[in-house]
Design an enzyme around this catalytic site. Structure first.
Site, PDB file in Angstrom:
ATOM      1  N   PHE A 157       4.172   3.946   0.813  1.00 53.33           N
ATOM      2  CA  PHE A 157       4.910   4.531   1.930  1.00 53.33           C
ATOM      3  C   PHE A 157       5.910   3.493   2.423  1.00 53.33           C
ATOM      4  CE2 PHE A 157       5.684   7.162   5.685  1.00 53.33           C
ATOM      5  CZ  PHE A 157       5.781   8.384   5.041  1.00 53.33           C
ATOM      6  N   LEU A 158       6.746   3.092   1.481  1.00 53.01           N
ATOM      7  CA  LEU A 158       7.608   1.920   1.668  1.00 53.01           C
ATOM      8  C   LEU A 158       8.688   2.154   2.720  1.00 53.01           C
ATOM      9  CD1 LEU A 158       8.045   1.030  -2.118  1.00 53.01           C
ATOM     10  CD2 LEU A 158       6.346   0.166  -0.498  1.00 53.01           C
TER      11      LEU A 158
ATOM     12  N   SER B 119       4.314   1.420   8.100  1.00 52.59           N
ATOM     13  CA  SER B 119       4.068   2.757   7.532  1.00 52.59           C
ATOM     14  C   SER B 119       3.366   3.632   8.563  1.00 52.59           C
ATOM     15  CB  SER B 119       3.202   2.642   6.272  1.00 52.59           C
ATOM     16  OG  SER B 119       3.818   1.758   5.359  1.00 52.59           O
TER      17      SER B 119
ATOM     18  N   GLU C 152      11.979  -0.288   4.987  1.00 47.60           N
ATOM     19  CA  GLU C 152      12.926  -1.399   4.815  1.00 47.60           C
ATOM     20  C   GLU C 152      12.213  -2.757   4.858  1.00 47.60           C
ATOM     21  OE1 GLU C 152      15.956  -1.324   3.710  1.00 47.60           O
ATOM     22  OE2 GLU C 152      16.134  -3.507   3.981  1.00 47.60           O
TER      23      GLU C 152
ATOM     24  N   MET D 293       0.843  -1.198   0.000  1.00 49.97           N
ATOM     25  CA  MET D 293       0.000   0.000   0.000  1.00 49.97           C
ATOM     26  C   MET D 293       0.881   1.252   0.000  1.00 49.97           C
ATOM     27  SD  MET D 293      -3.458  -0.945   1.982  1.00 49.97           S
ATOM     28  CE  MET D 293      -2.906  -0.585   3.639  1.00 49.97           C
TER      29      MET D 293
ATOM     30  N   HIS E 161       9.266  -3.514   3.525  1.00 47.89           N
ATOM     31  CA  HIS E 161       8.803  -3.790   2.156  1.00 47.89           C
ATOM     32  C   HIS E 161       9.991  -4.130   1.253  1.00 47.89           C
ATOM     33  CE1 HIS E 161       5.626  -0.785   3.481  1.00 47.89           C
ATOM     34  NE2 HIS E 161       4.883  -1.798   3.072  1.00 47.89           N
TER      35      HIS E 161
HETATM   36  O1  PAF Z   1      -0.092  -5.725   3.566  1.00 48.78           O
HETATM   37  C1  PAF Z   1      -0.522  -4.815   2.840  1.00 48.78           C
HETATM   38  O2  PAF Z   1       0.128  -3.796   2.618  1.00 48.78           O
HETATM   39  C2  PAF Z   1      -1.916  -4.960   2.243  1.00 48.78           C
HETATM   40  O3  PAF Z   1      -2.785  -5.590   3.115  1.00 48.78           O
HETATM   41  C3  PAF Z   1      -1.903  -5.646   0.871  1.00 48.78           C
HETATM   42  C4  PAF Z   1      -1.433  -7.089   0.976  1.00 48.78           C
HETATM   43  C5  PAF Z   1      -1.018  -4.882  -0.086  1.00 48.78           C
HETATM   44  C6  PAF Z   1      -3.326  -5.668   0.293  1.00 48.78           C
HETATM   45  O4  PAF Z   1      -3.829  -4.386   0.130  1.00 48.78           O
END
Ligand code: PAF
Length: 271
Positions: A32-33, A184, A35, A30, A37
């Site tokens: 706003f990455l 995030s 470390e 979703m 992610h």
């Molecule tokens: O974990 C997340 O960021 C969300 O739940 C996902 C898996 C991207 C689904 O919107």
């Protein structure tokens, strides 16, 4: 890295890579990455020929009083971060659903407890969006973080139940230097909230370090450690059924969810 916003163009492009025999890896996010992610993207990168990441703040998984409108966004920074870890295709749909979208994907039972109990409908939103993203990207392998431990279990079950030919890989939770699980939503915490937020991990560590086979004894040690405004749950469960345990005589997972100020935080640890 190629950025694509349109659903049909993304699907056509990625199907073409698959037709040419490339193994497609996928990390949905979703945005706003952080470390955490990026560590998932690195894991996926090592398992595929063509790496896809998506950024989409999915309205279906937010409750009416949750932070959909305030959810942090920074597409420019996220794009640079995706490029830095070797993403090949970044999928950033402004909208993902057709106006008359009518399908909900629901995993039962596993979604009843833990976050499912305090966020009704949340996991239906997650499985619905992940199923749709899987249909668009058609990945061979997809990586999800153990930070959202229940989400990972629910997605594994959905993939198994629907016989989707996708390998689901869990990526280890990543912590900041002080021990706070990266999220995030940590952006919402002020200094005093942050030190209270750290008590969630301290409680989980106390559970992990106690030698007692009794779940109620371990929870009794941990509960007073949590300095939150409210606690949704502090539980010890079976790692795949997520059923509460009474005795620890095999693998188990301790999980916590609590509100600190206006921020809802989750954390977990393997036992
Ligand atoms: O974990 C997340 O960021 C969300 O739940 C996902 C898996 C991207 C689904 O919107």
């Amino acid at each position: 890295m190629h950025t694509v916003a349109d659903v049909a163009s993304a699907q056509t492009r990625l199907l073409d890579f698959k037709r040419h025999g490339l193994r497609v890896g996928f990390v949905p996010t979703m945005g706003f990455l952080h470390e955490g992610h990026l560590s998932l993207m690195r894991l996926a990168r090592a398992r595929c020929d063509h790496l896809v990441a998506s950024i989409y703040v999915n309205p279906l998984q937010f409750g009416p009083n949750e932070d959909l409108d305030q959810y942090p966004r920074d597409l420019e920074r996220d794009t640079a971060l995706c490029e830095s870890v070797g993403v090949d295709t970044l999928f950033v749909p402004p909208d993902l659903y057709d106006g008359d979208h009518s399908t909900t994907v629901r995993v039962q039972e596993l979604t009843d407890g833990l976050c499912g109990a305090s966020r009704p409908g949340h996991f239906d939103g997650v499985t619905t969006v992940v199923a749709r993203l899987f249909g668009i990207v058609q990945p061979d392998v997809a990586v999800f973080g153990e930070k959202d431990y229940q989400q990972l279990a629910v997605i594994r079950r959905m993939v198994r139940d629907l016989c989707l030919p996708i390998e689901i890989v869990g990526g280890p939770l990543v912590r900041d230097v002080d021990g706070l699980a990266l999220s995030s939503r940590n952006k919402y915490l002020n200094a005093s909230d942050r030190s209270r937020a750290l008590t969630l991990f301290a409680a989980l560590q106390a559970i992990a370090n106690s030698g007692s086979p009794s779940v109620s004894e371990r929870l009794a040690i941990a509960r007073p450690i949590v300095q939150a405004d409210s606690v949704d749950y502090l539980s010890i469960v079976h790692p795949s059924s997520l059923k509460p345990l009474e005795t620890i005589d095999g693998p188990a997972r301790a999980l916590v969810a609590a509100h600190v100020g206006s921020t809802r935080l989750i954390d977990n640890i393997g036992l």
